[in-house]
Design a protein around this motif. Sequence first.
Motif, PDB file in Angstrom:
ATOM      1  N   ARG A  60       0.811  -1.218   0.000  1.00 21.19           N
ATOM      2  CA  ARG A  60       0.000   0.000   0.000  1.00 21.19           C
ATOM      3  C   ARG A  60       0.841   1.263   0.000  1.00 21.19           C
ATOM      4  O   ARG A  60       0.305   2.370  -0.102  1.00 21.19           O
ATOM      5  N   LEU A  61       2.143   1.135   0.169  1.00 21.06           N
ATOM      6  CA  LEU A  61       3.012   2.310   0.112  1.00 21.06           C
ATOM      7  C   LEU A  61       4.448   1.873  -0.153  1.00 21.06           C
ATOM      8  O   LEU A  61       4.819   0.725   0.080  1.00 21.06           O
ATOM      9  N   ASP A 112       6.248   6.846  -2.336  1.00 24.86           N
ATOM     10  CA  ASP A 112       5.150   7.632  -1.764  1.00 24.86           C
ATOM     11  C   ASP A 112       5.659   8.551  -0.657  1.00 24.86           C
ATOM     12  O   ASP A 112       5.146   9.646  -0.461  1.00 24.86           O
ATOM     13  N   TRP A 113       6.652   8.042   0.073  1.00 27.76           N
ATOM     14  CA  TRP A 113       7.202   8.781   1.209  1.00 27.76           C
ATOM     15  C   TRP A 113       8.722   8.730   1.155  1.00 27.76           C
ATOM     16  O   TRP A 113       9.308   7.753   0.676  1.00 27.76           O
ATOM     17  N   ASP A 160       6.010  15.355   1.335  1.00 26.57           N
ATOM     18  CA  ASP A 160       5.926  13.904   1.195  1.00 26.57           C
ATOM     19  C   ASP A 160       7.086  13.225   1.929  1.00 26.57           C
ATOM     20  O   ASP A 160       7.512  12.127   1.581  1.00 26.57           O
ATOM     21  N   ALA A 396       0.253   4.926   5.325  1.00 23.03           N
ATOM     22  CA  ALA A 396      -0.565   4.456   4.203  1.00 23.03           C
ATOM     23  C   ALA A 396      -1.931   5.117   4.207  1.00 23.03           C
ATOM     24  O   ALA A 396      -2.489   5.430   3.144  1.00 23.03           O
ATOM     25  N   LEU A 399      -2.338   8.431   2.371  1.00 29.53           N
ATOM     26  CA  LEU A 399      -2.243   8.446   0.901  1.00 29.53           C
ATOM     27  C   LEU A 399      -3.633   8.382   0.280  1.00 29.53           C
ATOM     28  O   LEU A 399      -4.563   7.824   0.874  1.00 29.53           O
TER      29      LEU A 399
END
Length: 427
Positions: A60-61, A112-113, A160, A396, A399
């Motif tokens: 998920r991330l 994502d991060w 982010d 997660a 997001l």
Amino acid sequence: MGSRTGWLPVAILLLAASALSPRVAAAAAAGGEAEHAVQQHSERISGSAGDVLEDNPVGRLKVFIYDLPRKYNKKMVTKDPRCLNHMFAAEIFMHRFLLSSAVRTLNPKEADWFYTPVYTTCDLTNAGLPLPFKSPRVMRSAIQYISNKWPFWNRTDGADHFFVVPHDFAACFHYQEEKAIERGILPLLRRATLVQTFGQENHVCLKEGSIIIPPYAPPQKMQAHLISPDTPRSIFVYFRGLFYDTGNDPEGGYYARGARASLWENFKSNPLFDISTDHPATYYEDMQRAVFCLCPLGWAPWSPRLVEAVVFGCIPVIIADDIVLPFADAIPWEEIGVFVEEKDVPKLDTILTSMPIDDILRKQRLLANPSMKQAMLFPQPAQPRDAFHQILNGLARKLPHPEGTYLQPGDQHLNWTAGPVGDLKPW
């Protein structure tokens, strides 16, 4: 308040936790409460809290870890290994966990991060406290390094990015509240997500959108002190710690906002309260023999006692007004703990002895749930549903990133010269 003479209610409460001595059991039976002497079982956490607790963040991330010079992290631990065992050590073990985590990506373009592994609490005084004048300088230096070497910070001003900041007052970087408030959150972290131990509603040091985590308590050390779950819980209320901090608060009214002083003055002679400044070798075993474990604020609202109480199945009595607790969307704190306002400390004996027996039994069953304990710990190696995974779950759930994460041409960037003059000194 003086000692209570009505021992029967106390015997009933203790009996609810475990089988006690024949004398106490007989007293409870005489009061018609023998049916509560049942085996303690675990209870599954129901509803959304239980679902969140068991989430799996993998898939998920994706997280990209900046490769920083060792002076920002590993060299600090080599210099002072105390960092590995103090209550701020989550920043170290989170780094180690992520290096081998399935969410790590080596391709920053798919991340994502972004994570900056900087250990702001690992430069310690002789007493073991993080040096507050160095922490913000270390963080500023690390951010300057990543912003000069990679393009990702500059395109979002850190929106982010996430940082682990386990200070007493998080990114305000001080252990005394007054000075932490005066300093405020490091301006460069204004857009970033903070993973922090400190949480108190409407406080300048709690950043909106932060992920609140438990302090570090050594899992292996606690494991080594486990006793039989059939051991009677023969202590009603348990606490070990300072009541006055005369070294830092000579007049005695500022430390813990007076709540700890009130505990001592009201209950030092009460036989239901096993409270002292002594820290015995049997501290962990004693918590496993207690029904209630006091978790009062100190200089900050939180302490490792909260983790220890949950792990050892001792009902946490949380005395810290407006506290924001770790993983509050996953752990049903209202159901497992007891909340007492600071002003009500003098009534604590009445509050606890008046609790319905069924409420106490249910809190104990929930505390016996292995997932509850796991979420409070940073074990090595990591395990499913532990605190590492709860942090990832929190990331997660944030997001996809909202509109405005990426800066447009002409957007205002963070002010690199904002903040106290001392924080601007090079590190």
